[in-house]
Design a protein around this motif. Sequence first.
Motif, PDB file in Angstrom:
ATOM      1  N   ARG A  38       0.838  -1.192   0.000  1.00 35.85           N
ATOM      2  CA  ARG A  38       0.000   0.000   0.000  1.00 35.85           C
ATOM      3  C   ARG A  38       0.876   1.247   0.000  1.00 35.85           C
ATOM      4  NH1 ARG A  38      -2.696  -0.374   6.096  1.00 35.85           N
ATOM      5  NH2 ARG A  38      -0.812   0.186   7.270  1.00 35.85           N
ATOM      6  N   GLN A  39       0.299   2.306  -0.523  1.00 34.15           N
ATOM      7  CA  GLN A  39       0.992   3.591  -0.535  1.00 34.15           C
ATOM      8  C   GLN A  39       0.007   4.691  -0.190  1.00 34.15           C
ATOM      9  OE1 GLN A  39       3.147   4.543  -4.139  1.00 34.15           O
ATOM     10  NE2 GLN A  39       4.454   5.974  -3.042  1.00 34.15           N
ATOM     11  N   ARG A  42       2.076  10.926   0.184  1.00 35.03           N
ATOM     12  CA  ARG A  42       3.335  11.457   0.729  1.00 35.03           C
ATOM     13  C   ARG A  42       4.109  10.418   1.548  1.00 35.03           C
ATOM     14  NH1 ARG A  42      -0.645  14.816   1.150  1.00 35.03           N
ATOM     15  NH2 ARG A  42      -1.063  14.273   3.340  1.00 35.03           N
ATOM     16  N   LYS A  43       3.799   9.149   1.344  1.00 35.54           N
ATOM     17  CA  LYS A  43       4.538   8.100   2.035  1.00 35.54           C
ATOM     18  C   LYS A  43       5.071   7.089   1.026  1.00 35.54           C
ATOM     19  CE  LYS A  43       2.274   8.292   6.544  1.00 35.54           C
ATOM     20  NZ  LYS A  43       1.601   7.491   7.613  1.00 35.54           N
ATOM     21  N   GLN A  44       6.069   6.331   1.463  1.00 36.55           N
ATOM     22  CA  GLN A  44       6.618   5.293   0.596  1.00 36.55           C
ATOM     23  C   GLN A  44       5.696   4.081   0.560  1.00 36.55           C
ATOM     24  OE1 GLN A  44      10.631   4.483   2.013  1.00 36.55           O
ATOM     25  NE2 GLN A  44      11.473   5.882   0.488  1.00 36.55           N
ATOM     26  N   ARG A  45       5.800   3.340  -0.524  1.00 34.15           N
ATOM     27  CA  ARG A  45       5.040   2.100  -0.621  1.00 34.15           C
ATOM     28  C   ARG A  45       5.576   1.113   0.413  1.00 34.15           C
ATOM     29  NH1 ARG A  45       3.888  -0.400  -6.506  1.00 34.15           N
ATOM     30  NH2 ARG A  45       3.271   1.797  -6.711  1.00 34.15           N
ATOM     31  N   TYR A  93      -3.936   0.382  -2.565  1.00 34.29           N
ATOM     32  CA  TYR A  93      -3.448  -0.975  -2.309  1.00 34.29           C
ATOM     33  C   TYR A  93      -3.095  -1.634  -3.641  1.00 34.29           C
ATOM     34  CZ  TYR A  93      -4.642  -0.737   2.600  1.00 34.29           C
ATOM     35  OH  TYR A  93      -4.675  -0.393   3.936  1.00 34.29           O
ATOM     36  N   TYR A  94      -1.894  -2.200  -3.687  1.00 32.47           N
ATOM     37  CA  TYR A  94      -1.375  -2.824  -4.895  1.00 32.47           C
ATOM     38  C   TYR A  94      -1.159  -4.319  -4.681  1.00 32.47           C
ATOM     39  CZ  TYR A  94      -0.256   1.951  -6.341  1.00 32.47           C
ATOM     40  OH  TYR A  94      -0.317   3.285  -6.680  1.00 32.47           O
ATOM     41  N   THR A 112      -5.852  -0.233  -6.147  1.00 36.48           N
ATOM     42  CA  THR A 112      -7.244   0.057  -5.811  1.00 36.48           C
ATOM     43  C   THR A 112      -7.259   0.925  -4.551  1.00 36.48           C
ATOM     44  OG1 THR A 112      -9.439  -0.917  -5.417  1.00 36.48           O
ATOM     45  CG2 THR A 112      -7.563  -2.067  -4.445  1.00 36.48           C
ATOM     46  N   GLN A 113      -8.078   1.964  -4.581  1.00 37.31           N
ATOM     47  CA  GLN A 113      -8.103   2.934  -3.485  1.00 37.31           C
ATOM     48  C   GLN A 113      -8.963   2.411  -2.336  1.00 37.31           C
ATOM     49  OE1 GLN A 113      -6.621   6.186  -3.158  1.00 37.31           O
ATOM     50  NE2 GLN A 113      -7.368   5.965  -1.056  1.00 37.31           N
TER      51      GLN A 113
END
Length: 118
Positions: A38-39, A42-45, A93-94, A112-113
């Motif tokens: 997830r990402q 302003r944050k890293q995955r 979410y990936y 997907t959000q």
Amino acid sequence: QVELLESGGGLVQAGGSLRLSCVASGPIFSNRAMAWYRQAPRKQRELVASITRSGGTNYADSVKGRFAISRDNAKNTVYLQMNTVKPEDTAVYYCSSSGDFETVFRYWGQGTQVTVSS
């Protein structure tokens, strides 16, 4: 070539549940490890959960006891059951897949959000 298609995202209230699905096409699904990342803005995955070819699972500390990853090799699908969600779970979410018999996640879905309201 591996293609991944996520579904199941949306808006959910804090404390609620959501189930994400990811259908994979391409080479033999059961030969690959799968994961959810997830990402947030302003944050890293970050890795949320992963599942090996034999079904072993691993979770980020922030989701342990609330989320569950599973796979159905007959349907070429990996799931992420999200329970007791929190606003900080809001992210894209990936779904991700390794190559055959690998441990490195190299294939990605479009994402997907998931939005959790307080």
